[in-house]
Design a protein around this motif. Sequence first.
Motif, PDB file in Angstrom:
ATOM      1  N   TYR A  35      66.256  58.890  68.438  1.00  0.00           N
ATOM      2  CA  TYR A  35      66.674  58.478  67.198  1.00  0.00           C
ATOM      3  C   TYR A  35      65.352  58.853  66.400  1.00  0.00           C
ATOM      4  O   TYR A  35      64.397  58.959  66.523  1.00  0.00           O
ATOM      5  CB  TYR A  35      66.841  56.947  67.079  1.00  0.00           C
ATOM      6  N   ARG A  36      65.723  58.997  65.275  1.00  0.00           N
ATOM      7  CA  ARG A  36      64.876  59.339  63.812  1.00  0.00           C
ATOM      8  C   ARG A  36      64.871  58.257  62.898  1.00  0.00           C
ATOM      9  O   ARG A  36      65.941  57.763  62.815  1.00  0.00           O
ATOM     10  CB  ARG A  36      65.078  60.493  63.159  1.00  0.00           C
ATOM     11  N   LEU A  46      69.910  61.316  67.021  1.00  0.00           N
ATOM     12  CA  LEU A  46      69.844  62.718  66.821  1.00  0.00           C
ATOM     13  C   LEU A  46      70.605  63.377  68.010  1.00  0.00           C
ATOM     14  O   LEU A  46      71.054  64.453  67.765  1.00  0.00           O
ATOM     15  CB  LEU A  46      68.300  62.861  66.968  1.00  0.00           C
ATOM     16  N   LEU A  61      66.078  71.206  67.647  1.00  0.00           N
ATOM     17  CA  LEU A  61      65.888  70.214  68.756  1.00  0.00           C
ATOM     18  C   LEU A  61      65.952  70.761  70.199  1.00  0.00           C
ATOM     19  O   LEU A  61      67.294  71.200  70.226  1.00  0.00           O
ATOM     20  CB  LEU A  61      66.528  68.738  68.644  1.00  0.00           C
ATOM     21  N   ASP A  83      60.603  66.660  58.355  1.00  0.00           N
ATOM     22  CA  ASP A  83      60.696  66.161  59.650  1.00  0.00           C
ATOM     23  C   ASP A  83      59.746  64.975  60.038  1.00  0.00           C
ATOM     24  O   ASP A  83      59.828  64.284  60.696  1.00  0.00           O
ATOM     25  CB  ASP A  83      60.425  67.243  60.504  1.00  0.00           C
ATOM     26  N   TYR A  87      60.043  58.633  65.657  1.00  0.00           N
ATOM     27  CA  TYR A  87      60.975  59.319  66.586  1.00  0.00           C
ATOM     28  C   TYR A  87      60.988  58.321  67.718  1.00  0.00           C
ATOM     29  O   TYR A  87      59.922  58.073  68.247  1.00  0.00           O
ATOM     30  CB  TYR A  87      60.881  60.619  67.124  1.00  0.00           C
TER      31      TYR A  87
END
Lengths: 111, 114
Positions: A35-36, A46, A61, A83, A87
């Motif tokens: 996940y972000r 993600l 990714l 970005d 994370y």
Amino acid sequence: SQQGEEDPQALSIQEGENATMNCSYKTSINNLQWYRQNSGRGLVHLILIRSNEREKHSGRLRVTLDTSKKSSSLLITASRAADTASYFCAFFTGGGNKLTFGTGTQLKVEL
Amino acid sequence: NAGVTQTPKFQVLKTGQSMALQCAQDMNHNSMYWYRQDPGMGLRLIYYSASEGTTDKGEVPNGYNVSRLNKREFSLRLESAAPSQTSVYFCASSGTSGRVGELFFGEGSRLTVL
């Protein structure tokens, strides 16, 4: 605690470079997710990799999973300033429904 | 589609006060979750509900209660707030009650207990 651990805790790179973050866990898993989280926002899913997969790609990714070492890595290629985020890895524990998160990696991508 | 909606976004309480954080999802998901996020601790599960009518404790349930009011709504209640409950709270939902589903998160509720 069954929480996953991630390293590094923080990572600062230049735009265009690759960023790699690692996750280690202690329990058996069926899948592992990444996940972000942008600053001050909720988490966004993600990518998911199943326990019978070694590697998975989605755009820039790349996720790997080594169940024998109980570890996973997330690679972001050709990073961009957008970005910049935290994370987290995540995996189910406790027999099914409890999604447990790692401690997170703070990524900063500088111009 | 609103996804997962949390209210309030910000709240300041005094020690001993009570309040409820509300969460609603419009994705017809079975499972719903409450997490808290503290600096350096990642996210820790407080309670979850695998389906309407069921709730279960997570990693840090002490000091909290939950209600799965219907399939859409899952509230988290602090009966007697303590400074240790100062945190950011996230609600999430998932379309499956098994081990596969991805979670969809709300934007968070920032709670300060003085």
